[in-house]
Write a protein that holds these residues in place. Structure first.
Motif, PDB file in Angstrom:
ATOM      1  N   HIS A  14     -33.115  40.074 -25.121  1.00  0.00           N
ATOM      2  CA  HIS A  14     -33.491  38.660 -25.179  1.00  0.00           C
ATOM      3  C   HIS A  14     -32.971  37.893 -23.969  1.00  0.00           C
ATOM      4  O   HIS A  14     -33.650  37.020 -23.440  1.00  0.00           O
ATOM      5  N   THR A  15     -31.783  38.244 -23.530  1.00  0.00           N
ATOM      6  CA  THR A  15     -31.228  37.589 -22.345  1.00  0.00           C
ATOM      7  C   THR A  15     -32.026  37.970 -21.107  1.00  0.00           C
ATOM      8  O   THR A  15     -32.338  37.114 -20.274  1.00  0.00           O
ATOM      9  N   ARG A  16     -32.382  39.238 -20.974  1.00  0.00           N
ATOM     10  CA  ARG A  16     -33.195  39.674 -19.811  1.00  0.00           C
ATOM     11  C   ARG A  16     -34.552  38.989 -19.818  1.00  0.00           C
ATOM     12  O   ARG A  16     -35.034  38.542 -18.777  1.00  0.00           O
ATOM     13  N   ILE A  17     -35.185  38.901 -20.972  1.00  0.00           N
ATOM     14  CA  ILE A  17     -36.490  38.236 -21.072  1.00  0.00           C
ATOM     15  C   ILE A  17     -36.356  36.766 -20.696  1.00  0.00           C
ATOM     16  O   ILE A  17     -37.201  36.218 -19.979  1.00  0.00           O
ATOM     17  N   ALA A  18     -35.286  36.113 -21.142  1.00  0.00           N
ATOM     18  CA  ALA A  18     -35.082  34.698 -20.825  1.00  0.00           C
ATOM     19  C   ALA A  18     -34.889  34.499 -19.321  1.00  0.00           C
ATOM     20  O   ALA A  18     -35.442  33.563 -18.733  1.00  0.00           O
ATOM     21  N   VAL A  19     -34.130  35.374 -18.678  1.00  0.00           N
ATOM     22  CA  VAL A  19     -33.922  35.255 -17.222  1.00  0.00           C
ATOM     23  C   VAL A  19     -35.238  35.454 -16.481  1.00  0.00           C
ATOM     24  O   VAL A  19     -35.562  34.692 -15.552  1.00  0.00           O
ATOM     25  N   ILE A  20     -36.022  36.425 -16.889  1.00  0.00           N
ATOM     26  CA  ILE A  20     -37.330  36.653 -16.253  1.00  0.00           C
ATOM     27  C   ILE A  20     -38.247  35.456 -16.482  1.00  0.00           C
ATOM     28  O   ILE A  20     -38.914  34.979 -15.561  1.00  0.00           O
ATOM     29  N   ALA A  21     -38.273  34.937 -17.707  1.00  0.00           N
ATOM     30  CA  ALA A  21     -39.130  33.784 -18.017  1.00  0.00           C
ATOM     31  C   ALA A  21     -38.713  32.553 -17.217  1.00  0.00           C
ATOM     32  O   ALA A  21     -39.568  31.809 -16.723  1.00  0.00           O
ATOM     33  N   LEU A  22     -37.408  32.335 -17.044  1.00  0.00           N
ATOM     34  CA  LEU A  22     -36.959  31.194 -16.253  1.00  0.00           C
ATOM     35  C   LEU A  22     -37.280  31.377 -14.769  1.00  0.00           C
ATOM     36  O   LEU A  22     -37.573  30.401 -14.076  1.00  0.00           O
ATOM     37  N   THR A  23     -37.262  32.601 -14.295  1.00  0.00           N
ATOM     38  CA  THR A  23     -37.660  32.855 -12.904  1.00  0.00           C
ATOM     39  C   THR A  23     -39.142  32.557 -12.719  1.00  0.00           C
ATOM     40  O   THR A  23     -39.546  31.930 -11.731  1.00  0.00           O
ATOM     41  N   VAL A  56     -37.946  28.244 -23.338  1.00  0.00           N
ATOM     42  CA  VAL A  56     -37.183  29.478 -23.111  1.00  0.00           C
ATOM     43  C   VAL A  56     -35.744  29.300 -23.571  1.00  0.00           C
ATOM     44  O   VAL A  56     -35.171  30.183 -24.224  1.00  0.00           O
ATOM     45  N   VAL A  57     -35.134  28.159 -23.242  1.00  0.00           N
ATOM     46  CA  VAL A  57     -33.731  27.931 -23.605  1.00  0.00           C
ATOM     47  C   VAL A  57     -33.541  27.979 -25.121  1.00  0.00           C
ATOM     48  O   VAL A  57     -32.631  28.649 -25.616  1.00  0.00           O
ATOM     49  N   PHE A  58     -34.407  27.315 -25.868  1.00  0.00           N
ATOM     50  CA  PHE A  58     -34.219  27.298 -27.322  1.00  0.00           C
ATOM     51  C   PHE A  58     -34.625  28.616 -27.965  1.00  0.00           C
ATOM     52  O   PHE A  58     -34.060  28.992 -28.996  1.00  0.00           O
ATOM     53  N   TRP A  59     -35.543  29.352 -27.382  1.00  0.00           N
ATOM     54  CA  TRP A  59     -35.847  30.701 -27.872  1.00  0.00           C
ATOM     55  C   TRP A  59     -34.617  31.583 -27.687  1.00  0.00           C
ATOM     56  O   TRP A  59     -34.197  32.290 -28.603  1.00  0.00           O
ATOM     57  N   ALA A 106     -20.302  31.140 -16.131  1.00  0.00           N
ATOM     58  CA  ALA A 106     -20.603  31.381 -14.713  1.00  0.00           C
ATOM     59  C   ALA A 106     -22.033  31.896 -14.540  1.00  0.00           C
ATOM     60  O   ALA A 106     -22.726  31.511 -13.589  1.00  0.00           O
ATOM     61  N   SER A 107     -22.488  32.723 -15.460  1.00  0.00           N
ATOM     62  CA  SER A 107     -23.869  33.231 -15.397  1.00  0.00           C
ATOM     63  C   SER A 107     -24.874  32.094 -15.573  1.00  0.00           C
ATOM     64  O   SER A 107     -25.906  32.057 -14.903  1.00  0.00           O
ATOM     65  N   PHE A 108     -24.580  31.152 -16.475  1.00  0.00           N
ATOM     66  CA  PHE A 108     -25.459  29.999 -16.669  1.00  0.00           C
ATOM     67  C   PHE A 108     -25.547  29.174 -15.392  1.00  0.00           C
ATOM     68  O   PHE A 108     -26.634  28.800 -14.956  1.00  0.00           O
ATOM     69  N   ILE A 109     -24.407  28.896 -14.775  1.00  0.00           N
ATOM     70  CA  ILE A 109     -24.402  28.119 -13.533  1.00  0.00           C
ATOM     71  C   ILE A 109     -25.168  28.866 -12.442  1.00  0.00           C
ATOM     72  O   ILE A 109     -25.952  28.272 -11.702  1.00  0.00           O
ATOM     73  N   GLY A 110     -24.974  30.183 -12.373  1.00  0.00           N
ATOM     74  CA  GLY A 110     -25.724  30.989 -11.409  1.00  0.00           C
ATOM     75  C   GLY A 110     -27.220  30.955 -11.665  1.00  0.00           C
ATOM     76  O   GLY A 110     -28.023  30.895 -10.726  1.00  0.00           O
ATOM     77  N   LEU A 111     -27.618  30.956 -12.925  1.00  0.00           N
ATOM     78  CA  LEU A 111     -29.038  30.902 -13.272  1.00  0.00           C
ATOM     79  C   LEU A 111     -29.649  29.557 -12.876  1.00  0.00           C
ATOM     80  O   LEU A 111     -30.776  29.505 -12.382  1.00  0.00           O
TER      81      LEU A 111
END
Length: 127
Positions: A14-23, A56-59, A106-111
């Protein structure tokens, strides 16, 4: 990638999908903000990325809170909508055990920085 918290295995899909969706949302944001849209479409320039990002954030928040057995309050959810840069780190701090809080924050800030960078690069390529 899977790891174990306590006695259960955790799937990070779910985290990987969210990062891809935000990209993808960042790319779309860069495209939408540089398109030559008529003035009456100005609200689309911010509304489309806003809906995509918060969808994406709330999913992700739904799956993450279940994963960490933490239910954010309604006030925290409203805070995330209004000021995500302050309240998402608060959520990450509250939902993680002591000693495991720095990496997600830190990952959130990086994202967030990645989103701005990708959106800016795409936008500058289209100008």
């Amino acid at each position: 990638m899977e790891f174990t918290i306590g006695a259960r295995e955790v799937d990070m899909r779910h985290t990987r999908i969210a990062v891809i969706a935000l990209t993808v949302a960042a790319i779309a944001d860069g495209i939408v903000t540089t398109c030559a849209l008529p003035p009456e479409w100005d609200s689309v320039r911010w509304l489309v990325p806003f809906i995509a990002i918060y969808g994406v954030v709330f999913w992700w928040l739904h799956h993450d809170s279940a994963l960490h057995d933490y239910q954010p309050s309604a006030l925290l959810k409203v805070g995330i909508v209004l000021v995500i840069m302050i309240f998402m780190p608060v959520y990450l701090f509250k939902s993680r055990p002591k000693g495991q809080r720095l990496r997600p924050i830190a990952s959130f800030i990086g994202l967030v920085l990645l989103y701005g960078f990708v959106s800016g690069v795409v936008g500058s390529m289209l100008k």
